[in-house]
Design a protein around this motif. Structure first.
Motif, PDB file in Angstrom:
ATOM      1  N   ALA A  32       0.824  -1.211   0.000  1.00 51.41           N
ATOM      2  CA  ALA A  32       0.000   0.000   0.000  1.00 51.41           C
ATOM      3  C   ALA A  32       0.861   1.265   0.000  1.00 51.41           C
ATOM      4  O   ALA A  32       0.442   2.296  -0.518  1.00 51.41           O
ATOM      5  N   ALA A  33       2.067   1.161   0.560  1.00 48.70           N
ATOM      6  CA  ALA A  33       2.978   2.303   0.596  1.00 48.70           C
ATOM      7  C   ALA A  33       3.788   2.426  -0.693  1.00 48.70           C
ATOM      8  O   ALA A  33       4.623   3.315  -0.810  1.00 48.70           O
ATOM      9  N   GLY A  34       3.547   1.530  -1.641  1.00 46.71           N
ATOM     10  CA  GLY A  34       4.226   1.620  -2.932  1.00 46.71           C
ATOM     11  C   GLY A  34       5.459   0.765  -3.071  1.00 46.71           C
ATOM     12  O   GLY A  34       6.175   0.866  -4.075  1.00 46.71           O
ATOM     13  N   ILE A  35       5.729  -0.082  -2.119  1.00 47.09           N
ATOM     14  CA  ILE A  35       6.900  -0.959  -2.206  1.00 47.09           C
ATOM     15  C   ILE A  35       6.616  -2.039  -3.245  1.00 47.09           C
ATOM     16  O   ILE A  35       5.598  -2.721  -3.183  1.00 47.09           O
ATOM     17  N   GLU A  36       7.551  -2.173  -4.184  1.00 42.76           N
ATOM     18  CA  GLU A  36       7.349  -3.133  -5.261  1.00 42.76           C
ATOM     19  C   GLU A  36       8.546  -4.046  -5.502  1.00 42.76           C
ATOM     20  O   GLU A  36       8.504  -4.876  -6.405  1.00 42.76           O
ATOM     21  N   ASP A  37       9.617  -3.892  -4.744  1.00 43.31           N
ATOM     22  CA  ASP A  37      10.761  -4.773  -4.976  1.00 43.31           C
ATOM     23  C   ASP A  37      11.196  -5.437  -3.668  1.00 43.31           C
ATOM     24  O   ASP A  37      10.880  -4.977  -2.571  1.00 43.31           O
ATOM     25  N   LEU A  38      11.916  -6.523  -3.809  1.00 42.42           N
ATOM     26  CA  LEU A  38      12.288  -7.361  -2.676  1.00 42.42           C
ATOM     27  C   LEU A  38      13.132  -6.618  -1.651  1.00 42.42           C
ATOM     28  O   LEU A  38      12.851  -6.691  -0.449  1.00 42.42           O
ATOM     29  N   ALA A  39      14.139  -5.912  -2.090  1.00 41.39           N
ATOM     30  CA  ALA A  39      15.026  -5.210  -1.148  1.00 41.39           C
ATOM     31  C   ALA A  39      14.246  -4.200  -0.306  1.00 41.39           C
ATOM     32  O   ALA A  39      14.452  -4.098   0.907  1.00 41.39           O
ATOM     33  N   ALA A  40      13.353  -3.464  -0.928  1.00 45.15           N
ATOM     34  CA  ALA A  40      12.557  -2.475  -0.198  1.00 45.15           C
ATOM     35  C   ALA A  40      11.582  -3.154   0.761  1.00 45.15           C
ATOM     36  O   ALA A  40      11.353  -2.662   1.872  1.00 45.15           O
ATOM     37  N   MET A  41      11.012  -4.302   0.367  1.00 41.80           N
ATOM     38  CA  MET A  41      10.098  -5.021   1.261  1.00 41.80           C
ATOM     39  C   MET A  41      10.849  -5.556   2.474  1.00 41.80           C
ATOM     40  O   MET A  41      10.359  -5.468   3.604  1.00 41.80           O
ATOM     41  N   VAL A  42      12.042  -6.081   2.261  1.00 48.04           N
ATOM     42  CA  VAL A  42      12.855  -6.575   3.378  1.00 48.04           C
ATOM     43  C   VAL A  42      13.195  -5.422   4.322  1.00 48.04           C
ATOM     44  O   VAL A  42      13.093  -5.565   5.552  1.00 48.04           O
ATOM     45  N   ALA A  43      13.568  -4.276   3.788  1.00 46.07           N
ATOM     46  CA  ALA A  43      13.858  -3.110   4.624  1.00 46.07           C
ATOM     47  C   ALA A  43      12.612  -2.686   5.405  1.00 46.07           C
ATOM     48  O   ALA A  43      12.697  -2.355   6.591  1.00 46.07           O
ATOM     49  N   HIS A  44      11.457  -2.717   4.749  1.00 42.49           N
ATOM     50  CA  HIS A  44      10.183  -2.379   5.407  1.00 42.49           C
ATOM     51  C   HIS A  44       9.922  -3.327   6.577  1.00 42.49           C
ATOM     52  O   HIS A  44       9.566  -2.885   7.681  1.00 42.49           O
ATOM     53  N   LEU A  45      10.088  -4.619   6.353  1.00 46.04           N
ATOM     54  CA  LEU A  45       9.849  -5.594   7.424  1.00 46.04           C
ATOM     55  C   LEU A  45      10.831  -5.391   8.580  1.00 46.04           C
ATOM     56  O   LEU A  45      10.447  -5.542   9.749  1.00 46.04           O
ATOM     57  N   ASN A  46      12.065  -5.060   8.278  1.00 46.49           N
ATOM     58  CA  ASN A  46      13.038  -4.813   9.347  1.00 46.49           C
ATOM     59  C   ASN A  46      12.707  -3.561  10.143  1.00 46.49           C
ATOM     60  O   ASN A  46      13.011  -3.486  11.330  1.00 46.49           O
ATOM     61  N   ARG A  47      12.044  -2.588   9.508  1.00 45.91           N
ATOM     62  CA  ARG A  47      11.628  -1.368  10.219  1.00 45.91           C
ATOM     63  C   ARG A  47      10.356  -1.596  11.022  1.00 45.91           C
ATOM     64  O   ARG A  47      10.220  -1.086  12.129  1.00 45.91           O
ATOM     65  N   THR A  48       9.396  -2.310  10.434  1.00 47.64           N
ATOM     66  CA  THR A  48       8.062  -2.367  11.023  1.00 47.64           C
ATOM     67  C   THR A  48       7.717  -3.695  11.685  1.00 47.64           C
ATOM     68  O   THR A  48       6.758  -3.758  12.443  1.00 47.64           O
ATOM     69  N   GLY A  49       8.460  -4.763  11.361  1.00 49.30           N
ATOM     70  CA  GLY A  49       8.164  -6.075  11.923  1.00 49.30           C
ATOM     71  C   GLY A  49       7.103  -6.775  11.120  1.00 49.30           C
ATOM     72  O   GLY A  49       6.568  -6.220  10.157  1.00 49.30           O
ATOM     73  N   PRO A  50       6.808  -7.968  11.482  1.00 50.08           N
ATOM     74  CA  PRO A  50       7.349  -8.702  12.617  1.00 50.08           C
ATOM     75  C   PRO A  50       8.781  -9.140  12.356  1.00 50.08           C
ATOM     76  O   PRO A  50       9.220  -9.200  11.213  1.00 50.08           O
ATOM     77  N   ASN A  51       9.485  -9.434  13.431  1.00 48.45           N
ATOM     78  CA  ASN A  51      10.862  -9.893  13.296  1.00 48.45           C
ATOM     79  C   ASN A  51      10.902 -11.265  12.645  1.00 48.45           C
ATOM     80  O   ASN A  51       9.990 -12.068  12.808  1.00 48.45           O
ATOM     81  N   CYS A  52      11.980 -11.517  11.942  1.00 45.94           N
ATOM     82  CA  CYS A  52      12.193 -12.826  11.340  1.00 45.94           C
ATOM     83  C   CYS A  52      12.380 -13.844  12.458  1.00 45.94           C
ATOM     84  O   CYS A  52      13.131 -13.587  13.403  1.00 45.94           O
ATOM     85  N   PRO A  53      11.706 -15.000  12.373  1.00 48.21           N
ATOM     86  CA  PRO A  53      11.844 -15.991  13.442  1.00 48.21           C
ATOM     87  C   PRO A  53      13.260 -16.573  13.536  1.00 48.21           C
ATOM     88  O   PRO A  53      13.652 -17.067  14.570  1.00 48.21           O
TER      89      PRO A  53
END
Length: 73
Positions: A32-53
């Motif tokens: 929804a924020a416009g992220i369309e590539d893997l690197a940006a999605m990984v960065a998003h998850l690291n900022r917002t969570g959830p943490n990788c198990p």
């Protein structure tokens, strides 16, 4: 003619876990924020969570792809 309909959970074998719900919500917010590539999605998850198990909670492109493959099996 039989009426067609969409069942969004037709392939679901079980209810999602709380982690899967959180991960899905975060991925949806990323799209929804416009992220369309893997690197940006990984960065998003690291900022917002959830943490990788695994991997001390840090998402990488590799473990994200592995998690998606495992969750979709």
């Amino acid at each position: 003619m039989k009426e067609l309909y969409l069942d969004p959970h037709q392939a679901r074998r079980r209810q999602p876990t709380p982690f899967e719900d959180l991960l899905g919500d975060s991925i949806e917010r990323g799209y929804a924020a416009g992220i369309e590539d893997l690197a940006a999605m990984v960065a998003h998850l690291n900022r917002t969570g959830p943490n990788c198990p695994e991997n001390e909670g840090i998402w990488t492109e590799q473990n994200f792809q592995e998690a998606m493959a495992r969750l979709s099996a």
